[in-house]
Design an enzyme around this catalytic site. Structure first.
Site, mmCIF file in Angstrom:
data_model
loop_
_atom_site.group_PDB
_atom_site.id
_atom_site.type_symbol
_atom_site.label_atom_id
_atom_site.label_comp_id
_atom_site.label_asym_id
_atom_site.label_seq_id
_atom_site.Cartn_x
_atom_site.Cartn_y
_atom_site.Cartn_z
ATOM 1 N N ALA A 27 2.006 -8.702 1.416
ATOM 2 C CA ALA A 27 0.588 -8.707 0.731
ATOM 3 C C ALA A 27 0.387 -10.004 0.380
ATOM 4 C CB ALA A 27 0.626 -7.749 -0.519
ATOM 5 N N LYS A 28 -1.079 -10.327 0.022
ATOM 6 C CA LYS A 28 -1.413 -11.709 -0.398
ATOM 7 C C LYS A 28 -2.558 -11.556 -1.305
ATOM 8 C CE LYS A 28 -0.025 -15.958 -0.316
ATOM 9 N NZ LYS A 28 1.524 -16.469 -0.033
#
Ligand code: NAD
Length: 411
Positions: free
Chosen positions: A101-102
């Site tokens: 994720a980011k």
């Protein structure tokens, strides 16, 4: 080139080698969830300010989502999407039980007071607290965010969900953080550089190294390689770059940076050069450890180093990668080279879940073991399939995620 197009090209090369079906490729490329929120705060002056925040949760086939939170004015959905998918392949390459994720907020942290940054961070948590957590998605620091901000995230998240130190990593050591987390990415870059040099049959003492970036990753990489008797011949940051063929005194450089708010400008222990000259300097190992997209089709031919270690995320553009490959330059890709950070983040999460404190020796030993194992697997695959290290790393990462997707079952 858009950041997501670059990661897509590398993904496609691996998918081709792995013979993945069109539908599996589509599944792996598409993010599970993308969130965009508005964050409104009152500035210290009493004025209203609004910012846009993002969290892209790319893939959780192998475990909870994991990835940093970036504060930078140029943050946009495309960049966050690309970095989220990089995290998915990175956690898979080093085989830690996470997805990718980011997140990010389009904000210039240098134009905000600490109290304003705290308000932004807590408000961001208020809007997305139901979408992350120890078993769901675990943020961490990235460009523009700090351990203190991770402490605010933990504290704010706890107001909704109770004491949950494992909801975020990269926290200060005295607030449920991990000893050695700050050095982990640079240590990993350094130790993987030594492994690559050994595999290529090159002598380590006296190896001439040039490093772009002297922040968290650059400083720890420089220290580690200096201790291994490499010669740091050039170093640069956003304020200046320096060259000394006999080797820069790294401890002196660190003292200078510490005394000047982290900036290298004004250092007198080397000749001043431009950042473009640094990338083209005569050396044995070039380590871009600052920004993405610094080696492009326009300057790849001028890179004189036979080895490039991608300490930053995506510093080499795909066209440049092809030029370097055609010239026989060996590139150690970001999804392996800088994976020490997320690996140590995993240790922090394990420590928090065990309510136990790890020691520095244990952190270093486990880190070296996991990265060393991943390096050997990538090296073997690269040799057996006659593909560049980057394609081999993507094959290992993408292949593991595809396999987990099948094992998890799609009904
Ligand atoms: P940082 O903010 O601590 O340091 C960045 C460095 O880059 C600074 O020295 C800055 O002056 C320099 N820089 C900025 N613009 C520049 C320019 N135009 N030319 C030359 N130098 C410039 O960041 P960091 O944590 O060291 O991260 C560096 C890179 O490594 C980023 O790409 C980041 O995404 C990646 N990375 C970091 C970690 C981590 O644990 N910190 C983990 C994985 C990847």
């Amino acid at each position: 080139m858009r950041a997501s197009d670059a990661t897509r090209i590398y993904f496609d090369r691996a998918a081709e080698q792995l013979d993945l079906s069109e539908s599996m490729r589509r599944l792996l490329l598409t993010a599970k969830r993308e969130v965009q929120v508005q964050i409104a705060i009152e500035r210290d002056s009493g004025e209203l300010a609004t910012f846009i925040g993002y969290r892209v949760q790319h893939n959780d086939a192998r475990g909870p989502l994991k990835g940093g939170l970036r504060y930078h004015p140029q943050v946009d959905l495309d960049e966050v999407r690309s970095l989220a998918s990089l995290m998915t392949w990175k956690t898979a390459v080093v085989d830690i039980p996470y997805g990718g994720a980011k997140g990010g907020v389009a904000i210039d942290p240098s134009a905000c007071s600490l109290r304003e940054l705290e308000r932004v961070t807590r408000k961001f948590v208020d809007t997305i607290h139901d979408l992350f957590g120890p078993d769901v998605d675990i943020p961490a620091p990235d460009m523009g965010t700090t351990p203190d901000m991770m402490a605010w995230i933990m504290n704010q998240y706890g107001k909704y969900h109770g004491f949950s130190p494992a909801c975020v990593t990269g926290k200060p050591v005295e607030y449920h953080g991990l000893p050695g987390r700050d050095e982990a990415t640079g240590r990993g870059v350094g130790s993987l550089t030594l492994k690559l040099l050994s595999r290529l049959g090159r002598k380590i003492p006296g190896t001439r190294v040039a490093i772009q970036g002297f922040g968290n990753v650059g400083t720890h990489t420089a220290k580690y390689l200096r201790d291994a008797e490499c010669k740091i011949v050039a170093v640069g940051d956003a304020t200046g770059a320096f060259h000394r063929a006999e080797g820069i005194d790294v401890l002196e450089l660190l003292r200078h940076a510490r005394a000047n708010a982290g900036r290298l400008a004004g250092f007198t222990g080397g000749d001043t050069i431009s950042n473009a000259e640094l990338l083209a300097i005569d050396c044995d190992v070039l380590i871009p450890a600052a920004l993405g997209g610094v080696i492009t089709a326009a300057n790849a031919a001028s890179v004189r180093s036979p080895i490039v270690i991608e300490a930053a995320n995506a510093p080499v553009e795909p066209d440049a990668d092809d030029i370097l490959a055609s010239r026989g330059v060996v590139v150690l890709p970001d999804i392996l080279a800088n994976a020490g950070g997320v690996t140590a983040s995993w240790f922090e999460w394990v420590q928090n879940r065990q309510h136990y404190q790890w020691g520095l020796d244990r952190v270093r030993g486990e880190l070296d073991r996991i990265l060393g194992q991943a390096f050997e697997q990538v090296w073997q695959l690269s040799t057996s399939r006659q593909v560049p290290l980057r394609t081999a790393a993507y094959m290992l990462g993408v292949g593991r995620v595809a396999r987990a997707t099948v094992l998890g079952g799609i009904t």
